[in-house]
Motif scaffolding. Structure first.
Motif, PDB file in Angstrom:
ATOM      1  N   GLU A   1      12.233  -4.006   7.965  1.00 38.92           N
ATOM      2  CA  GLU A   1      11.970  -3.969   9.338  1.00 38.92           C
ATOM      3  C   GLU A   1      10.728  -3.070   9.734  1.00 38.92           C
ATOM      4  O   GLU A   1      10.652  -2.293   8.949  1.00 38.92           O
ATOM      5  N   HIS A   2      10.264  -3.270  10.854  1.00 38.44           N
ATOM      6  CA  HIS A   2       9.170  -2.082  11.241  1.00 38.44           C
ATOM      7  C   HIS A   2       9.804  -0.942  11.909  1.00 38.44           C
ATOM      8  O   HIS A   2      10.841  -1.067  12.736  1.00 38.44           O
ATOM      9  N   ASP A   3       9.498   0.528  11.748  1.00 39.82           N
ATOM     10  CA  ASP A   3       9.839   1.157  12.383  1.00 39.82           C
ATOM     11  C   ASP A   3       8.724   1.888  13.414  1.00 39.82           C
ATOM     12  O   ASP A   3       8.937   2.858  14.298  1.00 39.82           O
ATOM     13  N   SER A   4       7.700   1.029  13.321  1.00 36.26           N
ATOM     14  CA  SER A   4       6.687   1.343  14.244  1.00 36.26           C
ATOM     15  C   SER A   4       5.767  -0.131  14.488  1.00 36.26           C
ATOM     16  O   SER A   4       6.149  -1.005  13.821  1.00 36.26           O
ATOM     17  N   ARG A   5       4.587   0.350  14.836  1.00 36.31           N
ATOM     18  CA  ARG A   5       3.975  -1.027  14.927  1.00 36.31           C
ATOM     19  C   ARG A   5       3.086  -1.527  13.846  1.00 36.31           C
ATOM     20  O   ARG A   5       3.055  -2.549  13.427  1.00 36.31           O
ATOM     21  N   ILE A   6       2.920  -0.431  12.892  1.00 33.49           N
ATOM     22  CA  ILE A   6       2.307  -0.828  11.573  1.00 33.49           C
ATOM     23  C   ILE A   6       3.140  -0.297  10.324  1.00 33.49           C
ATOM     24  O   ILE A   6       3.030  -0.931   9.275  1.00 33.49           O
ATOM     25  N   HIS A   7       4.073   0.449  10.544  1.00 32.18           N
ATOM     26  CA  HIS A   7       4.762   1.085   9.172  1.00 32.18           C
ATOM     27  C   HIS A   7       6.167   0.157   9.129  1.00 32.18           C
ATOM     28  O   HIS A   7       6.652  -0.002  10.232  1.00 32.18           O
TER      29      HIS A   7
ATOM     30  N   ARG B   1       0.883  -1.327   0.058  1.00 34.72           N
ATOM     31  CA  ARG B   1      -0.102   0.064  -0.122  1.00 34.72           C
ATOM     32  C   ARG B   1       0.875   1.201   0.136  1.00 34.72           C
ATOM     33  O   ARG B   1       1.948   1.231   0.370  1.00 34.72           O
ATOM     34  N   TYR B   2      -0.085   2.406  -0.367  1.00 40.24           N
ATOM     35  CA  TYR B   2       0.672   3.477  -0.251  1.00 40.24           C
ATOM     36  C   TYR B   2       0.713   4.220   1.356  1.00 40.24           C
ATOM     37  O   TYR B   2      -0.092   3.770   1.998  1.00 40.24           O
ATOM     38  N   ASP B   3       2.126   4.688   1.478  1.00 44.49           N
ATOM     39  CA  ASP B   3       2.296   4.997   3.015  1.00 44.49           C
ATOM     40  C   ASP B   3       1.594   6.855   2.997  1.00 44.49           C
ATOM     41  O   ASP B   3       1.091   6.931   2.129  1.00 44.49           O
ATOM     42  N   SER B   4       1.736   7.146   4.063  1.00 44.41           N
ATOM     43  CA  SER B   4       1.456   8.559   4.270  1.00 44.41           C
ATOM     44  C   SER B   4       2.060   9.731   3.541  1.00 44.41           C
ATOM     45  O   SER B   4       1.524  10.587   3.172  1.00 44.41           O
ATOM     46  N   ASN B   5       2.975   9.192   2.981  1.00 42.66           N
ATOM     47  CA  ASN B   5       3.929  10.234   1.948  1.00 42.66           C
ATOM     48  C   ASN B   5       3.333   9.760   0.354  1.00 42.66           C
ATOM     49  O   ASN B   5       3.971  10.365  -0.296  1.00 42.66           O
ATOM     50  N   GLY B   6       2.375   8.677   0.431  1.00 39.59           N
ATOM     51  CA  GLY B   6       2.130   8.429  -1.054  1.00 39.59           C
ATOM     52  C   GLY B   6       3.175   7.442  -1.939  1.00 39.59           C
ATOM     53  O   GLY B   6       3.308   7.416  -2.955  1.00 39.59           O
TER      54      GLY B   6
END
Length: 241
Positions: A130-136, A64-69
């Motif tokens: 790797e994860h840099d947060s719980r979901i990203h 999916r696209y992240d918050s930065n598109g």
């Protein structure tokens, strides 16, 4: 999408810092994948496990696209699958050495993943991330793994692979030698003529790593009825012959 690095050699994998330090499990996961989940020949990378059946905790990865598109991975015609979440159903099928440091907490022991694109019974592409947060996922810690590197990994023993990729810390020198251990009896300092008794030395195969950051350690190689094992503990009385 920024250009993604491809890791072609063990040195590249070490420089990426993927899967380390402890308790991260990514390097052990990659070793399992290269040795047990695929077979390599000049035609390609053939799947020896079935991500579509969710074996070993595999499940579909939605690019999916992240918050930065921006998408983590390039668009491809085949399907993406991800493995490495030790919380996923089926992840208990992974070897003990992959799962041994998992705490079940929100820490670094469950942050590493392998993502593959699967075309019928062949892996087209292999990535580590790797994860840099719980979901990203962290795009700056996402790398493509070349077929050549997977072949190199599959030709190594696990202990050798982890040592060469820096999982156990930066070793400056490696010595192969014999460990001579002894257990001297207490010396009576009040009697000059008393000579301390020393038990006969016991020889053991031993590899000693002198580590500038963490001190010296000995690795004891044992042959048992179930095969080879290696025990690691702090070095005490060691002599290099």
């Amino acid at each position: 999408m920024p250009k993604m690095k491809t890791l072609n050699e063990l040195a590249h994998l070490k420089e990426s810092r993927f899967g380390r330090p402890e308790p991260r499990h990514g390097l052990k996961l990659l070793y399992w994948f290269a040795n047990d989940c695929l077979s390599l020949n000049h035609y390609g990378m053939f799947s020896e496990c079935d991500p579509t059946s969710r074996d070993f905790g595999f499940h579909p990865f939605e690019n999916r696209y992240d918050s930065n598109g921006v998408k983590l991975l390039p668009d491809v015609d085949s399907s993406y699958y991800v493995v490495g979440n030790l919380n996923s159903a089926g992840a208990d099928e992974l070897p003990d050495y992959v799962r041994e440091d998992y705490t079940g907490l929100m820490d670094d022991s469950n942050m590493d993943r392998i993502i593959v694109s699967l075309d019928d019974d062949m892996f087209d592409r292999v990535y580590v991330t790797e994860h840099d947060s719980r979901i990203h996922y962290n795009p700056n810690a996402t790398y493509r793994i070349s077929k050549g590197l997977l072949q190199i990994i599959s030709d190594l023993e696990l202990e050798d692979f982890l040592r060469k990729t820096g999982y156990w810390g930066p070793s400056d020198y490696i010595f192969q030698g014999v460990l001579i251990s002894y257990d001297p009896q207490p010396v009576n300092t009040n009697v000059a003529s008393v000579t301390p008794k020393v038990n006969p030395p016991k020889n053991q195969d031993c590899r000693i790593e002198i580590d500038s950051a963490f001190g010296s350690e000995c690795y004891f190689n044992d042959w048992t009825t179930t095969g080879y094992s290696s025990r690691r503990r702090k070095c005490c009385e060691c002599t290099i012959l």
